[in-house]
Design an enzyme around this catalytic site. Structure first.
Site, short mmCIF file in Angstrom:
data_model
loop_
_atom_site.label_atom_id
_atom_site.label_comp_id
_atom_site.label_asym_id
_atom_site.label_seq_id
_atom_site.Cartn_x
_atom_site.Cartn_y
_atom_site.Cartn_z
N GLN A 151 56.45 -1.39 73.29
CA GLN A 151 57.53 -1.67 72.56
C GLN A 151 57.03 -0.21 71.38
O GLN A 151 56.18 0.08 71.63
CB GLN A 151 58.28 -2.62 72.25
CG GLN A 151 58.85 -3.55 73.40
CD GLN A 151 57.67 -4.57 73.62
OE1 GLN A 151 57.57 -5.62 72.91
NE2 GLN A 151 57.63 -4.72 74.47
N ASP B 97 58.08 3.17 75.88
CA ASP B 97 57.55 4.33 76.87
C ASP B 97 56.93 5.56 76.10
O ASP B 97 57.11 6.38 76.97
CB ASP B 97 58.72 4.56 77.23
CG ASP B 97 59.21 2.97 78.17
OD1 ASP B 97 58.71 2.08 78.53
OD2 ASP B 97 60.90 2.52 78.64
N GLY C 142 55.74 -2.14 80.23
CA GLY C 142 55.08 -1.54 81.08
C GLY C 142 53.91 -0.29 80.95
O GLY C 142 54.34 0.67 80.99
N HIS C 143 52.83 -0.23 81.01
CA HIS C 143 51.64 0.30 80.63
C HIS C 143 51.37 1.14 81.71
O HIS C 143 50.35 0.49 82.51
CB HIS C 143 50.67 0.23 79.34
CG HIS C 143 51.80 -0.73 78.31
ND1 HIS C 143 50.80 -0.93 77.02
CD2 HIS C 143 52.35 -0.65 77.72
CE1 HIS C 143 51.62 -1.18 76.00
NE2 HIS C 143 53.04 -1.35 76.50
N LYS D 71 51.47 4.58 75.92
CA LYS D 71 49.65 4.09 74.76
C LYS D 71 49.51 3.45 75.75
O LYS D 71 48.45 3.19 75.31
CB LYS D 71 50.95 2.29 74.65
CG LYS D 71 52.54 3.07 73.46
CD LYS D 71 52.48 1.38 73.18
CE LYS D 71 53.93 0.49 73.56
NZ LYS D 71 55.05 1.27 73.91
P1 IMO Z 1 56.60 -1.06 76.62
O1 IMO Z 1 55.96 -1.46 76.09
C1 IMO Z 1 60.50 0.58 76.42
C2 IMO Z 1 63.37 -3.30 75.24
C3 IMO Z 1 64.92 -2.98 76.12
C4 IMO Z 1 65.69 -3.82 75.30
C5 IMO Z 1 65.74 -4.29 74.69
C6 IMO Z 1 65.22 -5.68 74.44
O2 IMO Z 1 56.83 -0.69 77.89
O3 IMO Z 1 56.59 0.22 75.50
P2 IMO Z 1 63.48 -7.45 75.82
O4 IMO Z 1 63.68 -7.17 77.73
O5 IMO Z 1 62.33 -7.56 74.71
O6 IMO Z 1 63.90 -8.78 75.43
O7 IMO Z 1 64.77 -6.42 75.43
O8 IMO Z 1 64.16 -3.75 74.71
N1 IMO Z 1 62.50 -2.82 75.56
C7 IMO Z 1 61.52 -1.69 76.42
N2 IMO Z 1 61.84 -0.27 75.44
N3 IMO Z 1 59.52 0.35 76.62
C8 IMO Z 1 59.11 -1.30 76.51
O9 IMO Z 1 58.21 -1.52 76.40
C9 IMO Z 1 60.22 -2.81 75.34
N4 IMO Z 1 60.12 -3.37 75.65
C10 IMO Z 1 61.43 -4.26 75.53
O10 IMO Z 1 65.05 -2.27 77.53
O11 IMO Z 1 66.79 -2.85 75.54
MG MG Z 2 56.99 0.86 79.24
#
Ligand code: IMO
Ligand code: MG
Length: 419
Positions: free
Chosen positions: A221, A13, A40-41, A16
Site C-alpha cells: 500500500q 501502486d 498486488g506487486h 514497489k
Molecule cells: P499495493 O501494495 C492500491 C486500497 C483499497 C481501498 C483501501 C482499503 O499494490 O500498492 P483494503 O482492502 O486494504 O481494506 O482497502 O485501500 N488499497 C490499495 N490501493 N494499492 C494497494 O496495494 C492497495 N491495498 C489497499 O483500494 O481504497
Molecule cells: Mg497494487
C-alpha cells in the site's frame, strides 16, 4: 548490518514490486511487514510477468530468503494459489519462503465480513479490495485472531470454529446473505499446504541475521493509506509508514538504514476517498491509458491526477525517507505541459500542509513545467535525459529536500537509471 525499507509514498501502486525485485539482487533477505493480499506487486523480467500478493518480491532471486513477517495478514487460500503458480515456473518456493508464526490468518469469513461491512456503508464505502484485511486486523487488535503458528496446535479446528461462529453471528446481525461454509474445505486444505513451509520466530530470526546480513523490507500500500496518517477513514488497516517495519518484523528503530520512498510522476488512487489533484478530464483519461492504470488485484480503473508534492512531502516526513525513487516518468513523455501541486488552497488560504480534515475543500495550486516531448523509455544513463526532464527532477529534489536516487523508465528490470 541494517534493515533498509522500501515504501510507497502515495495511495499504493507506485511500483514497489519492480523496485524490490531490482534491489533484491543486493539483499540476501527480503521481508514483507504489513498488509496482505490487498497488495498486488507486479514484476516483469525476461519477457515474463507476475503479480505477487503476499509473497515478497525477492522470490525470483536465486539465494534470496523471503520472509512473511508478523505484521502481515495471511490468507492460506490465496497464498497457496500464488505459491503454486510460482512453483510451476521452477522456483523452489519452500526453500525460499519463511513465515512468521505470529502473522494473523485471514479466514473465509473475514472476507465475508469485509463484503458485509462495505455493503452496509453503501455510498460511503471504503472501496476495499474485499480480501478480508480490515476484519482480520480488527480481530487481531480485539484479541480474537488466529495466527499462523496456531495451525500446528491440536485444538486449531476448535479455535477456528469458535472464531467462525463469532463471525456468523455478526454476519446474521448485519443481515448479509452468504454461505459461511462455502470455502471451509478449501481453507483447511490450504492450511495443510501451509504446514509444509518453514515457520519462524521472525523477531529472533531477523535480529540474528542482521548481525551479518543486510535485509530489505518491502512495504505494501502507500503512506496516504496508512491507518494513522492516511486519509482516514479511507485507508487500509495497517501501518504503511517506516515505523510499521519495526513493529511488523520485530526490529528496533536503531537498525533502520536507508528508507527508500517510491512515487509515481503522477498520482493514482483506487477505491474511495479524497484525492486533491484528481483529474476528471481527458488528461486524466490519457494518464490512465498510457500508464495502464487498472488495479492489479481487482482490475478496477484507477483514478488519475497530477503529482501532489504536498502529500508527498508529508509522506517523506512521516517515514524519514532518505532516498527517493521516481517511477513512470516515461508516461509523461507526450504531455506538452506537466503540472505538479505545490500547495493547497483551503478556505482561501494557501498552505503546504495536509489538513486534518482531508475532506475540506482542498484546491490544488500548481506549478507548471514545459514537457520534454522525448521518448525516455530507451534512456539508460543520466546523460541521455533531456534538459527539461532534468529541471523537473531538480525542482522536486529541492522541494522535497531528498535526492532522487533511482529513476524508472519502464516496467522491465533493465529500464532503470541509478544515480
Ligand atoms: P499495493 O501494495 C492500491 C486500497 C483499497 C481501498 C483501501 C482499503 O499494490 O500498492 P483494503 O482492502 O486494504 O481494506 O482497502 O485501500 N488499497 C490499495 N490501493 N494499492 C494497494 O496495494 C492497495 N491495498 C489497499 O483500494 O481504497
Ligand atoms: Mg497494487
Amino acid at each position: 548490518m541494517k534493515l533498509d525499507v522500501v515504501l510507497g509514498l502515495q495511495w499504493g501502486d507506485e511500483g514497489k514490486g519492480k523496485i524490490v525485485d531490482v534491489l533484491a539482487g543486493n539483499y540476501p533477505i527480503v521481508a514483507r511487514f504489513q498488509g496482505g493480499p490487498n497488495a498486488g506487486h507486479s514484476l516483469h523480467f525476461e519477457g515474463k510477468s507476475f503479480v505477487l500478493r503476499s509473497i515478497p518480491s525477492g522470490i525470483f532471486r536465486k539465494d534470496a530468503v523471503n520472509i512473511i513477517g508478523n505484521g502481515v495478514v495471511l490468507d492460506p487460500i490465496t497464498f497457496r494459489k500464488e505459491s503454486e503458480n510460482i512453483a510451476a515456473t521452477g522456483v523452489p518456493v519452500r526453500e525460499r519462503i519463511l513465515i512468521s508464526k505470529k502473522a494473523h490468518l485471514i479466514l473465509p469469513t473475514h472476507r465475508l465480513l469485509d463484503a458485509a461491512n462495505e455493503a452496509a456503508m453503501g455510498k460511503g464505502k471504503i472501496g476495499s479490495t474485499l480480501k478480508g484485511i480490515g476484519p482480520t486486523y480488527t480481530d487481531k487488535v480485539s484479541r480474537n485472531g488466529l495466527r499462523v503458528g496456531d495451525i500446528l496446535t491440536p485444538d486449531f479446528r476448535d479455535r477456528y470454529a469458535k472464531l467462525k461462529d463469532r463471525h456468523v453471528r455478526m454476519l446474521s446481525q448485519m443481515q448479509f446473505e452468504c454461505d459461511p461454509d462455502a470455502e471451509e474445505a478449501e481453507f483447511f486444505a490450504a492450511v495443510e499446504y501451509l504446514k509444509e513451509f518453514m515457520m519462524i520466530d521472525c523477531e529472533y530470526f531477523i535480529n540474528s541475521q542482521l548481525k551479518e546480513k543486510a535485509i530489505l523490507a518491502e512495504g505494501a500500500q502507500g503512506s496516504m493509506l496508512d491507518i494513522d496518517y492516511g486519509s482516514y477513514p479511507f485507508v487500509t488497516s495497517s501501518s504503511t509508514a517506516c515505523a510499521g517495519a519495526c513493529i511488523g518484523l520485530g526490529v528496533p528503530p536503531s537498525k533502520i538504514g536507508h528508507v527508500y520512498g517510491i512515487f509515481k510522476a503522477y498520482c493514482t488512487r483506487v477505491g474511495s476517498g479524497p484525492f486533491p489533484t484528481e483529474l476528471f478530464d481527458e488528461t486524466g483519461e490519457k494518464l490512465r491509458k498510457i500508464g495502464n492504470e487498472f488495479g492489479a488485484v481487482t482490475g478496477r480503473p484507477r483514478r488519475c491526477g497530477w503529482l501532489d508534492l504536498v502529500a508527498l512531502k508529508y509522506a517523506v516526513m512521516i517515514s524519514g525517507v532518505s532516498d527517493l525513487i521516481m517511477m513512470k516518468s516515461d508516461c509523461l513523455d507526450s504531455f506538452e505541459t506537466i503540472k505538479v501541486c505545490t500547495s493547497y488552497r483551503v478556505d482561501g488560504k494557501e498552505s503546504a500542509t495536509v489538513p486534518f480534515d482531508t475532506f475540506a475543500k482542498v484546491e490544488p495550486v500548481y506549478t507548471e513545467f514545459k514537457g520534454w516531448n522525448t521518448d525516455l523509455t530507451g534512456c539508460r544513463s543520466e546523460e541521455e535525459l533531456p534538459e527539461e526532464f532534468r529541471n523537473y527532477i531538480a525542482f522536486m529534489e529541492n522541494y522535497l529536500e531528498v535526492p532522487i536516487r533511482i529513476i524508472s523508465l519502464g516496467p522491465d528490470r533493465d529500464a532503470t537509471i541509478m544515480r
